[in-house]
Design a protein around this motif. Structure first.
Motif, PDB file in Angstrom:
ATOM      1  N   UNK A  12       0.792  -1.222   0.254  1.00  0.00           N
ATOM      2  CA  UNK A  12       0.052   0.265   0.122  1.00  0.00           C
ATOM      3  C   UNK A  12       0.674   0.949  -0.088  1.00  0.00           C
ATOM      4  N   UNK A  13       1.631   1.390   0.694  1.00  0.00           N
ATOM      5  CA  UNK A  13       2.906   2.614   1.220  1.00  0.00           C
ATOM      6  C   UNK A  13       3.774   2.153  -0.482  1.00  0.00           C
ATOM      7  N   UNK A  14       4.329   1.137  -0.486  1.00  0.00           N
ATOM      8  CA  UNK A  14       4.841   1.533  -2.179  1.00  0.00           C
ATOM      9  C   UNK A  14       4.461   2.029  -3.361  1.00  0.00           C
ATOM     10  N   UNK A  15       2.811   1.733  -3.908  1.00  0.00           N
ATOM     11  CA  UNK A  15       1.836   1.660  -4.152  1.00  0.00           C
ATOM     12  C   UNK A  15       1.092   3.729  -3.996  1.00  0.00           C
ATOM     13  N   UNK A  16       1.578   4.086  -2.876  1.00  0.00           N
ATOM     14  CA  UNK A  16       0.508   5.679  -3.112  1.00  0.00           C
ATOM     15  C   UNK A  16       1.526   6.317  -2.837  1.00  0.00           C
ATOM     16  N   UNK A  17       3.462   5.860  -3.052  1.00  0.00           N
ATOM     17  CA  UNK A  17       4.751   6.321  -2.978  1.00  0.00           C
ATOM     18  C   UNK A  17       5.019   6.516  -4.632  1.00  0.00           C
ATOM     19  N   UNK A  18       4.521   5.148  -5.160  1.00  0.00           N
ATOM     20  CA  UNK A  18       4.421   5.505  -7.084  1.00  0.00           C
ATOM     21  C   UNK A  18       3.303   6.307  -7.276  1.00  0.00           C
ATOM     22  N   UNK A  19       2.650   6.493  -6.975  1.00  0.00           N
ATOM     23  CA  UNK A  19       1.254   7.314  -7.464  1.00  0.00           C
ATOM     24  C   UNK A  19       1.857   8.866  -7.527  1.00  0.00           C
ATOM     25  N   UNK A  20       3.050   9.220  -5.877  1.00  0.00           N
ATOM     26  CA  UNK A  20       3.323  10.730  -6.095  1.00  0.00           C
ATOM     27  C   UNK A  20       4.127  10.749  -6.522  1.00  0.00           C
ATOM     28  N   UNK A  21       5.277  10.179  -7.352  1.00  0.00           N
ATOM     29  CA  UNK A  21       6.520   9.870  -8.032  1.00  0.00           C
ATOM     30  C   UNK A  21       5.855  10.257  -9.418  1.00  0.00           C
ATOM     31  N   UNK A  22       4.960   9.334 -10.480  1.00  0.00           N
ATOM     32  CA  UNK A  22       4.540   9.566 -10.927  1.00  0.00           C
ATOM     33  C   UNK A  22       4.088  11.204 -11.414  1.00  0.00           C
ATOM     34  N   UNK A  23       3.522  12.537  -9.757  1.00  0.00           N
ATOM     35  CA  UNK A  23       2.364  12.797 -10.320  1.00  0.00           C
ATOM     36  C   UNK A  23       4.231  14.181  -9.734  1.00  0.00           C
ATOM     37  N   UNK A  24       5.217  14.065  -9.397  1.00  0.00           N
ATOM     38  CA  UNK A  24       6.182  14.828  -9.096  1.00  0.00           C
ATOM     39  C   UNK A  24       6.998  14.917 -10.318  1.00  0.00           C
ATOM     40  N   UNK A  25       7.176  14.045 -10.873  1.00  0.00           N
ATOM     41  CA  UNK A  25       8.311  13.884 -11.984  1.00  0.00           C
ATOM     42  C   UNK A  25       7.342  13.935 -13.042  1.00  0.00           C
ATOM     43  N   UNK A  26       6.207  13.385 -13.746  1.00  0.00           N
ATOM     44  CA  UNK A  26       5.653  13.454 -14.603  1.00  0.00           C
ATOM     45  C   UNK A  26       4.731  14.187 -14.913  1.00  0.00           C
ATOM     46  N   UNK A  27       3.759  15.252 -13.887  1.00  0.00           N
ATOM     47  CA  UNK A  27       3.471  16.364 -13.581  1.00  0.00           C
ATOM     48  C   UNK A  27       1.780  15.806 -14.152  1.00  0.00           C
ATOM     49  N   UNK A  28       1.625  14.635 -13.677  1.00  0.00           N
ATOM     50  CA  UNK A  28       0.168  13.840 -13.974  1.00  0.00           C
ATOM     51  C   UNK A  28      -1.085  13.620 -12.693  1.00  0.00           C
ATOM     52  N   UNK A  29      -2.259  14.286 -13.222  1.00  0.00           N
ATOM     53  CA  UNK A  29      -3.215  14.195 -12.092  1.00  0.00           C
ATOM     54  C   UNK A  29      -3.822  12.569 -12.089  1.00  0.00           C
TER      55      UNK A  29
END
Length: 87
Positions: A12-29
């Motif tokens: 769960x934690x790794x999944x959410x952190x991966x989604x945050x990474x996508x937001x931070x790096x690729x600027x995707x909502x």
């Protein structure tokens, strides 16, 4: 997105952190997820969303990370999760 972990709480934690990474790096909502594989140790999903447009999207506060502090995944009448986010 593919993540794996030793247990469900870590997953769960790794999944959410991966989604945050996508937001931070690729600027995707990300707004929609199709889970292709899910077990106690791995998750694979297709994620859909759009680029951040500050003219349309109002972002009040940023999330830095999902934490392991008090994280839980419980199965009763479905699945119930608890996770604390570091903002």
């Amino acid at each position: 997105v593919k993540v794996s972990s030793a247990d469900r709480e870590g997953l769960l934690v790794d999944w959410l952190n991966e989604l945050l990474y996508v937001f931070d790096v690729e600027h995707l909502l990300l707004v929609r997820f199709e889970v292709d594989k899910l077990d106690d140790n791995s998750l694979e999903a297709r994620c859909y969303g759009e680029k951040v447009d500050l003219g349309r999207h109002r972002i009040k506060a940023g999330v830095k990370a999902a934490t392991y502090h008090m994280v839980s995944v419980e199965e009763r009448e479905g699945v119930r999760v608890r996770v604390i986010l570091d903002i």
